[in-house]
Design a protein around this motif. Structure first.
Motif, PDB file in Angstrom:
ATOM      1  N   ASN A  94      -0.583   8.479  -5.149  1.00 58.71           N
ATOM      2  CA  ASN A  94       0.554   8.429  -4.232  1.00 58.71           C
ATOM      3  C   ASN A  94       1.048   6.997  -4.075  1.00 58.71           C
ATOM      4  O   ASN A  94       0.245   6.066  -3.991  1.00 58.71           O
ATOM      5  CB  ASN A  94       0.154   8.997  -2.871  1.00 58.71           C
ATOM      6  CG  ASN A  94      -0.254  10.446  -2.977  1.00 58.71           C
ATOM      7  OD1 ASN A  94       0.429  11.229  -3.622  1.00 58.71           O
ATOM      8  ND2 ASN A  94      -1.370  10.806  -2.372  1.00 58.71           N
ATOM      9  N   VAL A  95       2.352   6.837  -4.019  1.00 58.92           N
ATOM     10  CA  VAL A  95       2.942   5.512  -3.875  1.00 58.92           C
ATOM     11  C   VAL A  95       3.941   5.522  -2.735  1.00 58.92           C
ATOM     12  O   VAL A  95       4.493   6.563  -2.381  1.00 58.92           O
ATOM     13  CB  VAL A  95       3.646   5.044  -5.171  1.00 58.92           C
ATOM     14  CG1 VAL A  95       2.673   4.982  -6.320  1.00 58.92           C
ATOM     15  CG2 VAL A  95       4.818   5.933  -5.518  1.00 58.92           C
ATOM     16  N   SER A  96       4.177   4.355  -2.197  1.00 60.49           N
ATOM     17  CA  SER A  96       5.200   4.221  -1.160  1.00 60.49           C
ATOM     18  C   SER A  96       6.577   4.182  -1.815  1.00 60.49           C
ATOM     19  O   SER A  96       6.705   3.945  -3.024  1.00 60.49           O
ATOM     20  CB  SER A  96       4.977   2.929  -0.369  1.00 60.49           C
ATOM     21  OG  SER A  96       5.212   1.810  -1.213  1.00 60.49           O
ATOM     22  N   ALA A  97       7.590   4.395  -1.026  1.00 62.96           N
ATOM     23  CA  ALA A  97       8.955   4.315  -1.541  1.00 62.96           C
ATOM     24  C   ALA A  97       9.231   2.921  -2.099  1.00 62.96           C
ATOM     25  O   ALA A  97       9.884   2.775  -3.141  1.00 62.96           O
ATOM     26  CB  ALA A  97       9.960   4.656  -0.438  1.00 62.96           C
ATOM     27  N   ARG A  98       8.706   1.890  -1.449  1.00 58.11           N
ATOM     28  CA  ARG A  98       8.927   0.513  -1.909  1.00 58.11           C
ATOM     29  C   ARG A  98       8.355   0.305  -3.312  1.00 58.11           C
ATOM     30  O   ARG A  98       8.993  -0.267  -4.188  1.00 58.11           O
ATOM     31  CB  ARG A  98       8.305  -0.489  -0.931  1.00 58.11           C
ATOM     32  CG  ARG A  98       8.540  -1.940  -1.323  1.00 58.11           C
ATOM     33  CD  ARG A  98       8.036  -2.911  -0.277  1.00 58.11           C
ATOM     34  NE  ARG A  98       8.387  -2.571   1.080  1.00 58.11           N
ATOM     35  CZ  ARG A  98       9.586  -2.775   1.650  1.00 58.11           C
ATOM     36  NH1 ARG A  98      10.553  -3.296   0.947  1.00 58.11           N
ATOM     37  NH2 ARG A  98       9.801  -2.448   2.909  1.00 58.11           N
ATOM     38  N   ILE A  99       7.140   0.791  -3.544  1.00 63.62           N
ATOM     39  CA  ILE A  99       6.542   0.639  -4.871  1.00 63.62           C
ATOM     40  C   ILE A  99       7.327   1.442  -5.899  1.00 63.62           C
ATOM     41  O   ILE A  99       7.577   0.964  -7.007  1.00 63.62           O
ATOM     42  CB  ILE A  99       5.049   1.027  -4.861  1.00 63.62           C
ATOM     43  CG1 ILE A  99       4.251  -0.027  -4.077  1.00 63.62           C
ATOM     44  CG2 ILE A  99       4.509   1.146  -6.282  1.00 63.62           C
ATOM     45  CD1 ILE A  99       2.786   0.300  -3.898  1.00 63.62           C
ATOM     46  N   LEU A 100       7.744   2.650  -5.536  1.00 64.25           N
ATOM     47  CA  LEU A 100       8.537   3.462  -6.464  1.00 64.25           C
ATOM     48  C   LEU A 100       9.829   2.742  -6.853  1.00 64.25           C
ATOM     49  O   LEU A 100      10.191   2.695  -8.038  1.00 64.25           O
ATOM     50  CB  LEU A 100       8.854   4.816  -5.837  1.00 64.25           C
ATOM     51  CG  LEU A 100       9.641   5.767  -6.727  1.00 64.25           C
ATOM     52  CD1 LEU A 100       8.855   6.115  -7.982  1.00 64.25           C
ATOM     53  CD2 LEU A 100      10.003   7.024  -5.962  1.00 64.25           C
ATOM     54  N   ILE A 101      10.494   2.149  -5.896  1.00 63.50           N
ATOM     55  CA  ILE A 101      11.724   1.390  -6.185  1.00 63.50           C
ATOM     56  C   ILE A 101      11.398   0.215  -7.093  1.00 63.50           C
ATOM     57  O   ILE A 101      12.098  -0.041  -8.077  1.00 63.50           O
ATOM     58  CB  ILE A 101      12.382   0.919  -4.874  1.00 63.50           C
ATOM     59  CG1 ILE A 101      12.958   2.119  -4.118  1.00 63.50           C
ATOM     60  CG2 ILE A 101      13.472  -0.130  -5.153  1.00 63.50           C
ATOM     61  CD1 ILE A 101      13.335   1.826  -2.683  1.00 63.50           C
ATOM     62  N   ASP A 102      10.322  -0.506  -6.793  1.00 61.56           N
ATOM     63  CA  ASP A 102       9.948  -1.669  -7.604  1.00 61.56           C
ATOM     64  C   ASP A 102       9.561  -1.276  -9.031  1.00 61.56           C
ATOM     65  O   ASP A 102       9.809  -2.026  -9.972  1.00 61.56           O
ATOM     66  CB  ASP A 102       8.800  -2.436  -6.946  1.00 61.56           C
ATOM     67  CG  ASP A 102       9.247  -3.201  -5.708  1.00 61.56           C
ATOM     68  OD1 ASP A 102      10.467  -3.314  -5.469  1.00 61.56           O
ATOM     69  OD2 ASP A 102       8.360  -3.676  -4.971  1.00 61.56           O
ATOM     70  N   LEU A 103       8.970  -0.092  -9.197  1.00 59.21           N
ATOM     71  CA  LEU A 103       8.618   0.367 -10.544  1.00 59.21           C
ATOM     72  C   LEU A 103       9.855   0.610 -11.401  1.00 59.21           C
ATOM     73  O   LEU A 103       9.765   0.689 -12.619  1.00 59.21           O
ATOM     74  CB  LEU A 103       7.764   1.638 -10.475  1.00 59.21           C
ATOM     75  CG  LEU A 103       6.325   1.433 -10.032  1.00 59.21           C
ATOM     76  CD1 LEU A 103       5.661   2.775  -9.750  1.00 59.21           C
ATOM     77  CD2 LEU A 103       5.541   0.649 -11.067  1.00 59.21           C
ATOM     78  N   GLN A 104      10.998   0.696 -10.757  1.00 59.75           N
ATOM     79  CA  GLN A 104      12.251   0.912 -11.480  1.00 59.75           C
ATOM     80  C   GLN A 104      13.066  -0.373 -11.601  1.00 59.75           C
ATOM     81  O   GLN A 104      14.176  -0.361 -12.120  1.00 59.75           O
ATOM     82  CB  GLN A 104      13.071   1.993 -10.771  1.00 59.75           C
ATOM     83  CG  GLN A 104      12.342   3.330 -10.740  1.00 59.75           C
ATOM     84  CD  GLN A 104      13.027   4.359  -9.886  1.00 59.75           C
ATOM     85  OE1 GLN A 104      14.224   4.312  -9.674  1.00 59.75           O
ATOM     86  NE2 GLN A 104      12.258   5.308  -9.381  1.00 59.75           N
ATOM     87  N   GLY A 105      12.503  -1.494 -11.167  1.00 65.25           N
ATOM     88  CA  GLY A 105      13.189  -2.774 -11.195  1.00 65.25           C
ATOM     89  C   GLY A 105      13.049  -3.474 -12.532  1.00 65.25           C
ATOM     90  O   GLY A 105      12.683  -2.865 -13.546  1.00 65.25           O
ATOM     91  N   ASP A 106      13.303  -4.777 -12.532  1.00 66.52           N
ATOM     92  CA  ASP A 106      13.159  -5.530 -13.778  1.00 66.52           C
ATOM     93  C   ASP A 106      11.673  -5.650 -14.127  1.00 66.52           C
ATOM     94  O   ASP A 106      10.805  -5.294 -13.344  1.00 66.52           O
ATOM     95  CB  ASP A 106      13.849  -6.889 -13.700  1.00 66.52           C
ATOM     96  CG  ASP A 106      13.207  -7.853 -12.717  1.00 66.52           C
ATOM     97  OD1 ASP A 106      11.967  -7.854 -12.583  1.00 66.52           O
ATOM     98  OD2 ASP A 106      13.935  -8.624 -12.094  1.00 66.52           O
ATOM     99  N   THR A 107      11.386  -6.119 -15.303  1.00 61.28           N
ATOM    100  CA  THR A 107      10.023  -6.120 -15.834  1.00 61.28           C
ATOM    101  C   THR A 107       9.031  -6.828 -14.921  1.00 61.28           C
ATOM    102  O   THR A 107       7.940  -6.304 -14.662  1.00 61.28           O
ATOM    103  CB  THR A 107       9.998  -6.761 -17.235  1.00 61.28           C
ATOM    104  OG1 THR A 107      10.914  -6.052 -18.071  1.00 61.28           O
ATOM    105  CG2 THR A 107       8.609  -6.702 -17.846  1.00 61.28           C
ATOM    106  N   ALA A 108       9.371  -7.986 -14.419  1.00 63.43           N
ATOM    107  CA  ALA A 108       8.442  -8.730 -13.556  1.00 63.43           C
ATOM    108  C   ALA A 108       8.123  -7.932 -12.301  1.00 63.43           C
ATOM    109  O   ALA A 108       6.963  -7.866 -11.874  1.00 63.43           O
ATOM    110  CB  ALA A 108       9.031 -10.091 -13.200  1.00 63.43           C
TER     111      ALA A 108
END
Length: 87
Positions: free
Chosen positions: A22-36
């Protein structure tokens, strides 16, 4: 804590990683961000691993492991959690 265990194969046979399911919404958003941002977010999911750095030495920080091992883990984690029933 609900986790997913992944074992790699090929060049990384014997390497394994345990990740939060399970992940938080913040982590899910970050997983869709730029590579870093993606890699930093993925590191937050790691519960345990036996990965090595690019010189073959044990490493505590997943981000010191080869990029191809990390990306393979990311892909397998995404596949694994999409196949699991919702909790």
């Amino acid at each position: 804590m609900d986790t997913v265990k992944i074992e790699l194969d090929g060049a990384f046979a014997g390497w394994n990683i345990e990740l939060r399911r399970n992940v938080s919404a913040r982590i899910l958003i970050d997983l869709q961000g730029d590579t870093a941002v993606q890699f930093a977010a993925f590191a937050k999911l790691v519960v345990s691993h036996n990965f090595k750095d690019i010189d073959g030495n044990a490493t505590d920080d997943i981000l010191d492991a080869p990029v191809s091992a990390i990306t393979a883990s990311m892909e397998r984690w995404a596949t694994a959690i999409s196949a699991l029933p919702n909790a």
